[in-house]
Design a protein around this motif. Structure first.
Motif, PDB file in Angstrom:
ATOM      1  N   ASP A  72      18.490  23.156  14.630  1.00 50.28           N
ATOM      2  CA  ASP A  72      19.919  23.014  14.902  1.00 50.28           C
ATOM      3  C   ASP A  72      20.174  23.632  16.272  1.00 50.28           C
ATOM      4  O   ASP A  72      20.110  24.846  16.447  1.00 50.28           O
ATOM      5  CB  ASP A  72      20.743  23.730  13.832  1.00 50.28           C
ATOM      6  CG  ASP A  72      22.244  23.655  14.097  1.00 50.28           C
ATOM      7  OD1 ASP A  72      22.642  23.072  15.138  1.00 50.28           O
ATOM      8  OD2 ASP A  72      23.019  24.190  13.284  1.00 50.28           O
TER       9      ASP A  72
ATOM     10  N   LYS B 288      14.720  27.299  15.366  1.00 50.85           N
ATOM     11  CA  LYS B 288      15.681  26.438  14.684  1.00 50.85           C
ATOM     12  C   LYS B 288      15.695  25.042  15.306  1.00 50.85           C
ATOM     13  O   LYS B 288      15.485  24.883  16.506  1.00 50.85           O
ATOM     14  CB  LYS B 288      17.078  27.047  14.753  1.00 50.85           C
ATOM     15  CG  LYS B 288      17.250  28.322  13.950  1.00 50.85           C
ATOM     16  CD  LYS B 288      18.688  28.826  14.038  1.00 50.85           C
ATOM     17  CE  LYS B 288      18.891  30.070  13.191  1.00 50.85           C
ATOM     18  NZ  LYS B 288      20.292  30.566  13.273  1.00 50.85           N
TER      19      LYS B 288
ATOM     20  N   SER C 104      22.901  23.449  18.168  1.00 52.20           N
ATOM     21  CA  SER C 104      24.305  23.461  18.560  1.00 52.20           C
ATOM     22  C   SER C 104      24.789  24.793  19.134  1.00 52.20           C
ATOM     23  O   SER C 104      25.770  24.816  19.884  1.00 52.20           O
ATOM     24  CB  SER C 104      25.180  23.074  17.364  1.00 52.20           C
ATOM     25  OG  SER C 104      24.989  23.980  16.280  1.00 52.20           O
TER      26      SER C 104
END
Length: 313
Positions: A244, A242, A246
């Motif tokens: 992302d 991924k 976060s």
């Protein structure tokens, strides 16, 4: 732990500057150069305004007159006069506290001399640029890149509640971590990294900090991970591609630890090092890593792997 607010004591900042910058520039002086002129200039403004500098003052008298290191941090991490002023208003105590943190720097420099000697021993081509200490917007704690050197945010480093309470240790281990980033060519390629790529960059820096300074910079993971190693790392495998980040990185605050990608990346790197027959070559491979997938495949790591406490040398 929240550090108590300290008054703006006269700690001999000008003397400290001469002690670091002047002696470090001398040909025979050992140890890293630690530049703190940006901190001196910030606190001149801070003191003159009773802790309430304006955006205009911060821009004109601090940022515009800053060192190359301050300008680098400002550009790479969106440190502006407005963001500093906003954070001073929001968290005044961290700016009051931070100046006193400079008291530990003489001993920090002595310990970093030892750490950098070990880095150069393990990796003879290591670059050891000056450390620029600045005051910013409450983050980041530090950054290091091959092309731009190493910068430490004083107010952020001193304010993180979940770091070790020993300020000297904080400086030493965080700076050792950032010196590893300075060696990493792949660290310059920060756009669109996957969870695996970024975690391995951070894990490599953590491992290098442990080898050279005696401990990782971010040593808060045991209570977050103990007994959950396999569960956490199985989830990491599912997320490794991924972009992302976060869930795994850049999700800590001054009060709350996170960044489990650092921990998983460190464990993958440590597994690679432990499985390699040549520790010197393994360390070079770690710092010069360019293919995250290939490195993972060669590491011998798997979710929940048991690793020795101390790496072989």
């Amino acid at each position: 732990m929240e550090h108590r607010v300290t008054t703006m004591q006269g700690i001999g900042l000008a003397v400290l500057i001469c002690g670091f910058a002047c002696s470090a520039s001398a040909a025979a002086a050992p140890g890293p150069e630690i530049q703190i002129e940006d901190v001196e200039r910030f606190y001149e403004i801070y003191t003159a305004t009773a802790g309430r500098p304006t955006v205009e003052q911060l821009q004109r008298d601090y940022l515009d007159r800053g060192t190359d290191g301050l300008h680098t941090l400002a550009k790479l991490r969106n440190v502006t006069a407005q963001s500093i002023a906003d954070n001073v208003a929001k968290r005044p105590e961290i700016y009051a506290n931070a100046k006193g943190c400079l008291d530990v720097l003489p001993r920090v420099r002595q310990r970093l001399e030892v750490s950098l000697r070990e880095l150069v021993r393990l990796y003879p081509q290591a670059r050891t640029p000056p450390v620029t200490i600045v005051v910013g917007r409450g983050k980041p704690v530090g950054i290091g890149y091959p092309a731009t050197g190493l910068q430490i945010g004083l107010e952020a480093l001193c304010a993180v509640d979940w770091f070790t309470p020993n300020l000297e240790d904080r400086f030493v281990h965080v700076i050792a971590h950032e010196y590893a980033h300075v060696q990493q060519v792949a660290a310059a390629e920060q756009e669109h990294l996957t969870v695996l790529q970024r975690s391995l960059l951070e894990g490599a820096a953590e491992f290098a900090a442990e080898l050279t300074s005696g401990k990782t910079a971010y040593s808060h993971f045991e209570p977050l991970t103990q007994g959950r190693e396999k569960q956490i790392e199985t989830a990491f495998v599912a997320d490794q591609d991924k972009t992302d980040l976060s869930a795994w990185l850049d999700n800590s605050t001054l009060q709350q630890p996170g960044d489990l990608g650092y921990w998983v990346g460190y464990r993958i790197v440590k597994a690679y090092y432990q499985h390699h027959p040549d520790p010197s070559q393994a360390f070079r491979d770690i710092l010069e890593m360019s293919d995250a997938k290939a490195f993972l495949a060669r590491s011998g790591w798997y979710p929940g792997i048991e690793l020795p406490t101390s790496p072989k040398r």
